[in-house]
Each structure stands twice: as C-alpha cells, then as structure tokens.
Design a protein around this motif. Structure first.
Motif, PDB file in Angstrom:
ATOM      1  N   PRO A 190       0.842  -1.207   0.000  1.00 23.56           N
ATOM      2  CA  PRO A 190       0.000   0.000   0.000  1.00 23.56           C
ATOM      3  C   PRO A 190       0.872   1.251   0.000  1.00 23.56           C
ATOM      4  CG  PRO A 190       0.035  -1.008   2.178  1.00 23.56           C
ATOM      5  CD  PRO A 190       0.719  -1.974   1.255  1.00 23.56           C
ATOM      6  N   GLY A 191       0.357   2.320  -0.594  1.00 22.89           N
ATOM      7  CA  GLY A 191       1.115   3.565  -0.670  1.00 22.89           C
ATOM      8  C   GLY A 191       2.184   3.482  -1.737  1.00 22.89           C
ATOM      9  N   GLY A 192       3.175   4.348  -1.623  1.00 24.52           N
ATOM     10  CA  GLY A 192       4.252   4.367  -2.600  1.00 24.52           C
ATOM     11  C   GLY A 192       5.593   4.157  -1.928  1.00 24.52           C
ATOM     12  N   ALA A 193       6.602   3.831  -2.730  1.00 20.81           N
ATOM     13  CA  ALA A 193       7.948   3.625  -2.206  1.00 20.81           C
ATOM     14  C   ALA A 193       8.951   4.190  -3.195  1.00 20.81           C
ATOM     15  CB  ALA A 193       8.218   2.133  -1.976  1.00 20.81           C
ATOM     16  N   LEU A 194       9.972   4.778  -2.659  1.00 19.80           N
ATOM     17  CA  LEU A 194      11.073   5.245  -3.503  1.00 19.80           C
ATOM     18  C   LEU A 194      12.378   5.110  -2.726  1.00 19.80           C
ATOM     19  CD1 LEU A 194      12.071   8.335  -2.517  1.00 19.80           C
ATOM     20  CD2 LEU A 194       9.919   8.955  -3.597  1.00 19.80           C
ATOM     21  N   ALA A 195      13.482   5.169  -3.445  1.00 15.45           N
ATOM     22  CA  ALA A 195      14.807   5.052  -2.836  1.00 15.45           C
ATOM     23  C   ALA A 195      15.631   6.275  -3.190  1.00 15.45           C
ATOM     24  CB  ALA A 195      15.506   3.778  -3.310  1.00 15.45           C
ATOM     25  N   LEU A 196      16.368   6.778  -2.193  1.00 12.91           N
ATOM     26  CA  LEU A 196      17.296   7.897  -2.390  1.00 12.91           C
ATOM     27  C   LEU A 196      18.708   7.396  -2.147  1.00 12.91           C
ATOM     28  CD1 LEU A 196      15.508  10.678  -0.262  1.00 12.91           C
ATOM     29  CD2 LEU A 196      15.246  10.256  -2.709  1.00 12.91           C
ATOM     30  N   ASP A 197      19.673   7.902  -2.931  1.00 18.21           N
ATOM     31  CA  ASP A 197      21.060   7.619  -2.579  1.00 18.21           C
ATOM     32  C   ASP A 197      21.493   8.615  -1.501  1.00 18.21           C
ATOM     33  OD1 ASP A 197      21.608  10.037  -3.829  1.00 18.21           O
ATOM     34  OD2 ASP A 197      22.491   9.137  -5.615  1.00 18.21           O
ATOM     35  N   THR A 231       8.232   3.458  -7.205  1.00 16.54           N
ATOM     36  CA  THR A 231       7.130   2.650  -7.726  1.00 16.54           C
ATOM     37  C   THR A 231       6.165   3.547  -8.480  1.00 16.54           C
ATOM     38  OG1 THR A 231       5.836   2.942  -5.704  1.00 16.54           O
ATOM     39  CG2 THR A 231       7.343   1.045  -5.792  1.00 16.54           C
ATOM     40  N   ASP A 232       5.311   2.900  -9.290  1.00 20.53           N
ATOM     41  CA  ASP A 232       4.303   3.666 -10.024  1.00 20.53           C
ATOM     42  C   ASP A 232       3.359   4.382  -9.072  1.00 20.53           C
ATOM     43  OD1 ASP A 232       5.410   2.826 -12.377  1.00 20.53           O
ATOM     44  OD2 ASP A 232       3.984   1.179 -12.693  1.00 20.53           O
ATOM     45  N   SER A 233       3.018   3.718  -7.960  1.00 18.73           N
ATOM     46  CA  SER A 233       2.109   4.357  -7.006  1.00 18.73           C
ATOM     47  C   SER A 233       2.768   5.568  -6.358  1.00 18.73           C
ATOM     48  CB  SER A 233       1.677   3.345  -5.938  1.00 18.73           C
ATOM     49  OG  SER A 233       2.800   2.749  -5.318  1.00 18.73           O
ATOM     50  N   ALA A 234       4.101   5.535  -6.129  1.00 22.34           N
ATOM     51  CA  ALA A 234       4.797   6.700  -5.580  1.00 22.34           C
ATOM     52  C   ALA A 234       4.770   7.849  -6.569  1.00 22.34           C
ATOM     53  CB  ALA A 234       6.236   6.330  -5.233  1.00 22.34           C
ATOM     54  N   VAL A 272      12.172   5.275   1.302  1.00 19.43           N
ATOM     55  CA  VAL A 272      11.108   6.210   1.677  1.00 19.43           C
ATOM     56  C   VAL A 272       9.751   5.560   1.405  1.00 19.43           C
ATOM     57  CG1 VAL A 272      10.143   8.515   1.351  1.00 19.43           C
ATOM     58  CG2 VAL A 272      12.613   8.138   1.054  1.00 19.43           C
ATOM     59  N   ARG A 273       8.903   5.534   2.411  1.00 16.89           N
ATOM     60  CA  ARG A 273       7.518   5.078   2.264  1.00 16.89           C
ATOM     61  C   ARG A 273       6.628   6.303   2.220  1.00 16.89           C
ATOM     62  NH1 ARG A 273       5.005   2.097   0.884  1.00 16.89           N
ATOM     63  NH2 ARG A 273       3.706   1.133   2.473  1.00 16.89           N
ATOM     64  N   ILE A 274       5.730   6.343   1.239  1.00 19.54           N
ATOM     65  CA  ILE A 274       4.816   7.473   1.073  1.00 19.54           C
ATOM     66  C   ILE A 274       3.395   6.955   1.202  1.00 19.54           C
ATOM     67  CG2 ILE A 274       4.170   9.415  -0.399  1.00 19.54           C
ATOM     68  CD1 ILE A 274       6.766   8.958  -1.959  1.00 19.54           C
ATOM     69  N   ALA A 275       2.613   7.644   2.033  1.00 23.93           N
ATOM     70  CA  ALA A 275       1.217   7.236   2.220  1.00 23.93           C
ATOM     71  C   ALA A 275       0.379   8.456   2.542  1.00 23.93           C
ATOM     72  CB  ALA A 275       1.107   6.206   3.342  1.00 23.93           C
ATOM     73  N   PRO A 276      -0.902   8.434   2.140  1.00 24.04           N
ATOM     74  CA  PRO A 276      -1.791   9.534   2.549  1.00 24.04           C
ATOM     75  C   PRO A 276      -1.808   9.662   4.072  1.00 24.04           C
ATOM     76  CG  PRO A 276      -2.818   8.188   0.862  1.00 24.04           C
ATOM     77  CD  PRO A 276      -1.582   7.455   1.279  1.00 24.04           C
ATOM     78  N   SER A 277      -1.720  10.907   4.535  1.00 24.70           N
ATOM     79  CA  SER A 277      -1.602  11.132   5.975  1.00 24.70           C
ATOM     80  C   SER A 277      -2.947  10.974   6.665  1.00 24.70           C
ATOM     81  CB  SER A 277      -1.061  12.540   6.239  1.00 24.70           C
ATOM     82  OG  SER A 277      -1.037  12.811   7.615  1.00 24.70           O
ATOM     83  N   ARG A 278      -2.922  10.379   7.886  1.00 21.43           N
ATOM     84  CA  ARG A 278      -4.103  10.289   8.728  1.00 21.43           C
ATOM     85  C   ARG A 278      -4.039  11.286   9.878  1.00 21.43           C
ATOM     86  NH1 ARG A 278      -4.955   3.727   9.360  1.00 21.43           N
ATOM     87  NH2 ARG A 278      -5.121   3.255   7.127  1.00 21.43           N
ATOM     88  N   ALA A 279      -2.897  12.025   9.973  1.00 16.40           N
ATOM     89  CA  ALA A 279      -2.749  12.996  11.071  1.00 16.40           C
ATOM     90  C   ALA A 279      -3.693  14.165  10.857  1.00 16.40           C
ATOM     91  CB  ALA A 279      -1.309  13.490  11.138  1.00 16.40           C
ATOM     92  N   GLN A 280      -4.106  14.764  11.967  1.00 18.57           N
ATOM     93  CA  GLN A 280      -5.041  15.879  11.912  1.00 18.57           C
ATOM     94  C   GLN A 280      -4.360  17.222  12.111  1.00 18.57           C
ATOM     95  OE1 GLN A 280      -8.227  15.394  11.034  1.00 18.57           O
ATOM     96  NE2 GLN A 280      -7.548  13.259  10.767  1.00 18.57           N
ATOM     97  N   GLY A 281      -3.067  17.201  12.534  1.00 16.67           N
ATOM     98  CA  GLY A 281      -2.377  18.463  12.794  1.00 16.67           C
ATOM     99  C   GLY A 281      -2.012  19.163  11.503  1.00 16.67           C
ATOM    100  N   ASP A 282      -1.382  20.323  11.668  1.00 14.50           N
ATOM    101  CA  ASP A 282      -0.972  21.123  10.519  1.00 14.50           C
ATOM    102  C   ASP A 282       0.234  20.483   9.852  1.00 14.50           C
ATOM    103  OD1 ASP A 282      -2.931  22.937  11.046  1.00 14.50           O
ATOM    104  OD2 ASP A 282      -1.638  24.257  12.238  1.00 14.50           O
ATOM    105  N   ALA A 283       0.220  20.500   8.560  1.00 11.86           N
ATOM    106  CA  ALA A 283       1.378  20.054   7.791  1.00 11.86           C
ATOM    107  C   ALA A 283       2.096  21.279   7.255  1.00 11.86           C
ATOM    108  CB  ALA A 283       0.926  19.151   6.637  1.00 11.86           C
ATOM    109  N   ARG A 284       3.239  21.040   6.618  1.00  9.80           N
ATOM    110  CA  ARG A 284       3.952  22.161   6.008  1.00  9.80           C
ATOM    111  C   ARG A 284       3.087  22.740   4.900  1.00  9.80           C
ATOM    112  NH1 ARG A 284       7.617  24.067   9.075  1.00  9.80           N
ATOM    113  NH2 ARG A 284       8.587  25.039   7.264  1.00  9.80           N
ATOM    114  N   PRO A 285       2.929  24.045   4.816  1.00  9.99           N
ATOM    115  CA  PRO A 285       2.080  24.639   3.784  1.00  9.99           C
ATOM    116  C   PRO A 285       2.669  24.408   2.406  1.00  9.99           C
ATOM    117  CG  PRO A 285       3.374  26.317   4.896  1.00  9.99           C
ATOM    118  CD  PRO A 285       3.579  25.051   5.653  1.00  9.99           C
TER     119      PRO A 285
END
Length: 726
Positions: free
Chosen positions: A190-197, A206-209, A276-289
């Motif tokens: 679920p979500g997306g995945a990518l790799a950084l050097d 991934t395509d989903s990322a 890096v795992r990427i997923a839609p956030s479930r947090a309710q606080g403020d994110a970076r604008p």
C-alpha cells in the motif's frame, strides 16, 4: 606522464583504506583530511557515507580552529565526541551547523617524518556514547595504515579543490537494477515507495509513488525531491533527509501536495541510501504549507537547496563570531567564504578618513593591491564606492557587465566576475568586501540573498576586529612601557625572563618581574601578580613595581620593602590585591634572602641535586591591612644554582593538581642539564602549556649563579642587556 600526485594506484589504495576503515569500525561515514603545512590548513580529500553538501562548510579547516580534526592534528591525539551533548559542550560552533545525533572520532595521520592530516569517522545515533578499547585500537591502527598509504604512494601531495566522493562498498557502483520480483513486491505494497542515494537523488520509485507525487518516473529519477517537486522545496524536508543520513535514524515528515493532499514521508536510512515510504496522511495536525509551483518545466535545474545554504550561513556566522583581529577575519573569509561560493579572490577594505584602505586580500598580485588601495569613498565612478555609498550590493557576472555600468572603472586585476558587498552597521559604513572570480560567474538569486546577509555578519566582525586590534596595540604599548626594557647585567649572574599575557583578553595584565642592581655583587629580583588581567591591573602593576624599586634602592631589607610597598597600596586604595616575591641576592656570600607577600614559592636547583620547591614562610598579600610583617628566609646559593621565580599562571592548569604541575616543573628544571637559560625558560612554559592556550598571565624570571664567585668592585656604571620576551 603522471606525476606522483596523480598515481591512480595510490588513489585506489587510499579509497580502499578509507572504505575498509569505515566498515571495520562500524562507522556510517568517514573522510580523510590532508595537511598543507605551508598554509596550516586541513583540506578534505576523500569522503564516503555522507553527501558532499553536508561536508561543504568543513572542506577546508584551519589547523588552529577549535574543531575535532584540527585538535587531533594540533595536539597529536585521538579525539572522541560521543554525543550531540558532548559536541555542544566542547565544539559549540560545529554543533550549530551539525544539529544531529551522532558520534565522531578524529585521529591524526602521522607519517614517517611528519603529520599528513587527519582521519574523520562518524557513527549513527544508535552508537554508544563511549568507544570500547577495541574500537579505539581499530581507529588508531587504521589511521596508521592510511598514513602509510599516503607516505608510500605520495598520493595527493597537494590537497584537491574538491573532495572525491566514494561509496563505502565499491561493489555498489556496479550493482544491477532491482530484480523484477522485488519491483513487483514493492508495487503491491500500500502507498508508494522510492529510494534515495546518500546524495538525496531518487534512484528507484514505484508507479504508485509517482502517482502520489504527481510526476512521472522519468521526471523524478535522478533528481532530488526538493528540487523536482516545488511543494517539497522547503528547508524542513531537506533537513529531515540530512538528519536521516547523519544520525541513521528513521524520521517522518508530513507535506501537502497541492491542492490539499497530505502525504506522510517515512525515511529509513542505512549505509547505502534511504528507503522512503509514502502514504496519505491520517494525522489531523498542521502540515507544512504548500509552495506555489514554479513556472519552470519539470526536472529543470534548480539552485542549491535552501537548507544547505541555511546551515552554510549558520556555520559562517559562528566562525565570524570567533574571529578576533582583522587578520583573523580576512583569513576566515579566504578559507571558508570563498570556497563556499566558488570565488577565487577577496579584497576587504575598511573606511578610513574618506578612503577605502585595504586591510586584507587573497588571490591578488600585491602590485594590483597597491593600485587599488586608498580609493575615495565618495566617488560614483567605482563600484566599491557606489556600493558603500548606497548600501546596496552589486553583482557583475562578466567584465562586459561591469563596463556597462562603470565604463571608467579601472580594470587592472584581470578578474572576470565580482560581488561588491557594502559593510554597514546601523547606517554607518565600515568597509567593503569584494569577492572575485577568475572566470565569468552568474550569481543566482539564492547566492545574492545569502551574500547580502553575510555582508552584515562580516561588517560586525570587521568592526569588532578593528576595535580589538586598536585595543591590542594600546595594551601592547602599555605593557612594554611598564615592564623593564632591559635587565641589568651583574657579574656572576645569568638572567632570563618572559612575560606572556593570557590567551584571551587585551594582552595586558598585572604580572610583572624586575631585577634591580643594588651593588657590584648584590641585586634584588622581584616577581608579582596584580589581581586581574586588564588595564586597571596593568596600571597598578606599574605603581607597585615603582614602589618596590624605590624602597629596594633606598636600602630597605626584603621584609621592609614589602611592608612599605603595602603602605603605599593602602594610600592608593586600589581595591585589588597583589602577590609579590622579593629575593635579595648576595653573590659574594653565595646566599639569597627571600620575603613573600602571599606569592607562589620559587623553585631552586643545586647542581647534582633534585630541584625543590622552597619552603618560605608567607606574609600577607599586598593590599591587606598595614604595618603587617613579612617574614624573611635566607638560603645558600652555591655556584651553578638556578632560582626560578614565577607567577601562578604558569602552574594553575584547569583540572590538574597544583602540586603535580609544580612537581613536573621541578623535574624539568633538574633535567635541563647544560641548557641556556633562554632554552630552559621556554621549556618550562611549553611543558605546562604545550598548546600556548594558557588561561592567565604568566611571568617567569630565572636567575643562575655563575661558576666563579662574584667580586665586589667599587664604581663603574651598571651595564644592561636585552631581555627576550614571549
């Protein structure tokens, strides 16, 4: 034909030795610094395990700087920093620009005949704060191995302009792409995945990322996320990436993909890169604008990331805050500001009587500096004068650009690009800083912004430095006037003296010494310490020395000299205390009579015997009460004996027992053999303060009775000889 500095085999051996050291010690990153003896500079030659941008502020480090690699070389020891708290405690400037959790070690690279540089190793935050003896042994042996490689191959005899980046495991350079099964596995998660050097570039996703990020894989591969995705162009994101790389700890950040999709990025680092795992956030606080997308095409080249510039500015600000004199400011700009912006030359000018007087320069022919020195401030014909008059920096990418605005400005330096930075404090011009390039250079908006901010820091540093230099010159002149220019020569007596001001402060203090000729075979030796090391202490020191001299030449006994001087101080009411030791030398009778006013006892060495601390009954400090007695002690002074008088600044070493320090001095005095007094006195000081960073003023006076008895000879003017000073 390749020269010694270009041997490919030697370079490969050095790379292999560094990578093997990182693996054997369990470190996450490492680097090799090479020492330039002429410039007393350490240059980063090889780096692995961290991005080059992180190491950029530390590419060139002065040997005199208070940082781990410099301490390792200067003090010839292994430096261990086990935690972020230790870094902040011992190296606050480095901690300000590396606010991450990690452990660090720096070891000197001692070659066969001289120092070659330093080895630097970093461990992740999970590493214990203390290194085991086995690990310290690995570090020391690895440093010796790298030093042998440098000695045997002559690799990199001249430090490179930029460090070479190597992987910890060279086999990773030839790794094959991920197997299709692994790629399919990542796609099914679920979500997306990518790799950084370790440089922050996307090496796999991934395509989903790609779908979550709103860009195709072709637009993202090989780019850094904060450069190819405008809504991630935020210092916080790059800072989290730096935290993961250095501390090797997982970190999380939430960002908003316009128009309002909140995404959680979880970074999992190791020695090869970051997952890096990427997923839609479930947090309710403020994110970076979100940041408004730029109009540039996807994947276009962008200027350096703001977080890197931010830490670079913090590093330079901390370094400028430590600069003391004008020479320090010029050296720091040349060593750290120029490399940070790729500049080749520097001219630093100070406003003086309506003209710009050049106070320092780098990368210029001295004949060119002579022609540029003293340009008037009020002219609009030169970019430096105009920048200072208007307070607005000027940037010229080429000679043609400069000629368009200032056609009459002399072009005698041969430079091809310029940044004119006015140095202004509270509306008052204090000078101009000019950075120059040997080739045309386009100044990005980011560079202009940082250089403009840096100009204010340089202005503050230059103003402080000029004030310090003025005070230093005044203090030096005052100290020279108050201390004896020459000590009298007396038959049968050898003399050497030193005065060293505290390493920090005005270079003026209250320590003093004197030798007073009383007769053909008699003299009075005096040493004292006025409380504090400032102008007031120096002024009182001059009054005390004059009073002692007056009473001694008037025929008073040692105890009376101190008692009468004490009464003089009582009349002056200085609110400062003075310690003093007075020694009456009778060379004909071979004896010395001493009286002490709370001063540290002297050392005495008779030939063929151990040196010892003299047991003298002390009297009260000068400035305490009046008419208090000062007991006297008379001791033999055989031929060849050496009497050492000194102030407490010589023996009071923080963290060391006073008796232990004094005992070491006594051993050194006894082991000196046939050394001259000048060599002996320098050895006594260096033995206690090998780095020269002493915390208090130091005065030392050595007196040696000659081998032949002194004879009383009537008449004749006293002779004098120069007294060497530190």
């Amino acid at each position: 034909m390749l020269g010694p500095a270009e041997e490919p085999d030697g370079t490969a051996l050095l790379d292999e030795a560094l990578a093997d050291t990182v693996r054997r010690t369990g470190a996450s990153a490492g680097g090799v610094y090479l020492l330039d003896e002429a410039e007393r500079m350490l240059s980063l030659a090889v780096l692995c395990g961290v991005p080059s941008e992180v190491a950029s502020p530390w590419r060139r480090v002065p040997v005199a700087a208070v940082v781990p690699v410099s301490d390792a070389v200067r003090e010839d020891r292994l430096v261990w920093v086990g935690s972020q708290e230790d870094m902040a405690r011992f190296y606050p400037r480095a901690a300000a620009t590396l606010p991450y959790r990690f452990a660090l070690a720096a070891a000197p690279l001692n070659g066969g005949t001289h120092h070659r540089g330093a080895l630097l190793l970093l461990w992740p935050a999970s590493h214990p704060g203390r290194a085991t003896p086995r690990q310290l042994g690995h570090i020391t042996s690895s440093a010796l191995r790298i030093a042998r490689v440098l000695d045997s191959t002559h690799v990199m005899a001249a430090p490179p302009d930029q460090p070479r980046i190597i992987p910890v495991d060279a086999t990773r350079l030839h790794a094959t792409p991920p197997a299709q099964a692994a790629a399919d596995f990542a796609e099914r998660l679920p979500g997306g995945a990518l790799a950084l050097d370790l440089e922050g570039r996307i090496t796999f996703l991934t395509d989903s990322a790609a779908s979550l990020l709103g860009r195709s894989a072709d637009q993202l591969l090989g780019t850094r996320p904060w450069q190819s995705l405008p809504w991630l162009d935020d210092p916080l994101f790059e800072d989290r990436y730096r935290t993961a790389v250095i501390s090797r700890e997982p970190v999380t950040i939430t960002a908003v993909n316009p128009p309002g999709t909140r995404l959680d990025f979880r970074l999992y680092p190791d020695s090869s890169g970051i997952s890096v795992r990427i997923a839609p956030s479930r947090a309710q606080g403020d994110a970076r604008p979100p940041v408004a997308p730029a109009s540039e095409p996807a994947g276009a080249s962008r200027p350096p990331a703001p977080a890197g510039r931010l830490y670079q500015l913090i590093h330079l600000a901390a370094a400028l805050a430590e600069a003391v004199g004008v020479r320090d400011v010029v050296g720091l700009i040349a060593d750290q500001v120029l490399p940070a912006f790729g500049a080749d030359g520097l001219v630093l000018s100070a406003a003086d009587a309506g003209r710009l007087k050049i106070t320092g320069h780098h990368g210029y022919d001295p004949r060119v500096i002579e022609r540029l020195d003293g340009l008037p401030l009020d002219t609009g014909l030169t970019p430096a004068g105009q920048a200072l008059a208007s307070g607005v920096p000027s940037f010229f990418a080429s000679p043609a650009a400069l000629a368009d605005v200032y056609p009459e400005a002399p072009q005698i330096s041969g430079k091809q690009a310029w940044a004119f930075l006015p140095l202004i404090i509270s509306g008052r011009p204090v000078g101009c800083c000019i950075l120059t390039y040997d080739t045309p250079h386009t100044f990005t908006a980011d560079e202009r912004a940082v250089l403009t901010s840096l100009a204010g820091l340089i202005a503050q540093a230059l103003d402080r430095a000029r004030l310090y230099d003025a005070k230093h010159d005044l203090a030096h002149s005052l100290q020279q006037a108050l201390l004896p220019r020459r000590l009298p020569s007396l038959a049968g007596l050898e003399v050497a003296a030193r005065y060293l001001p505290a390493s920090h402060g005005l270079d003026v203090g209250g320590d003093f010494y004197d030798l007073i000729r009383l007769g053909d075979s008699t003299a009075a030796a005096v040493i004292g310490d006025v409380q504090g090391h400032n102008i007031a202490a120096a002024a009182l020191m001059g009054q005390v020395r004059t009073a002692v001299h007056s009473h001694a030449t008037g025929g008073a006994s040692p105890g009376e000299v101190l008692s009468r001087t004490n009464r003089v101080l009582a009349d002056l009411e200085p609110d400062l205390l003075v310690s003093c030791l007075y020694a009456h030398l009778d060379l004909a009778r071979r004896q010395v009579t001493l009286a002490s006013a709370g001063h540290v006892p002297p050392l005495l060495h008779h030939p063929g015997h151990p040196a010892r601390v003299l047991d003298i009954e002390p009297g009260p400090l000068l400035g305490i009460g009046v008419d208090l007695p000062h007991p006297v002690t008379t001791l033999p002074l055989p031929a060849g004996s050496t009497l050492a008088l000194y102030t407490d600044g010589l023996v009071e070493v923080p963290g060391t027992d006073l008796d232990e320090t004094t005992g070491r001095l006594a051993h050194h005095l006894a082991d000196a053999g046939g050394q001259s007094l000048d060599h002996l006195i320098d050895g006594l000081i260096h033995r206690t303060w090998p780095t020269g960073q002493h915390t208090d003023d130091i005065a030392v006076l050595l007196l040696k009775a000659a081998g032949r008895p002194a004879r009383s000879v009537a008449g004749g003017p006293p002779t004098t000889r120069p007294v060497p000073r530190g």
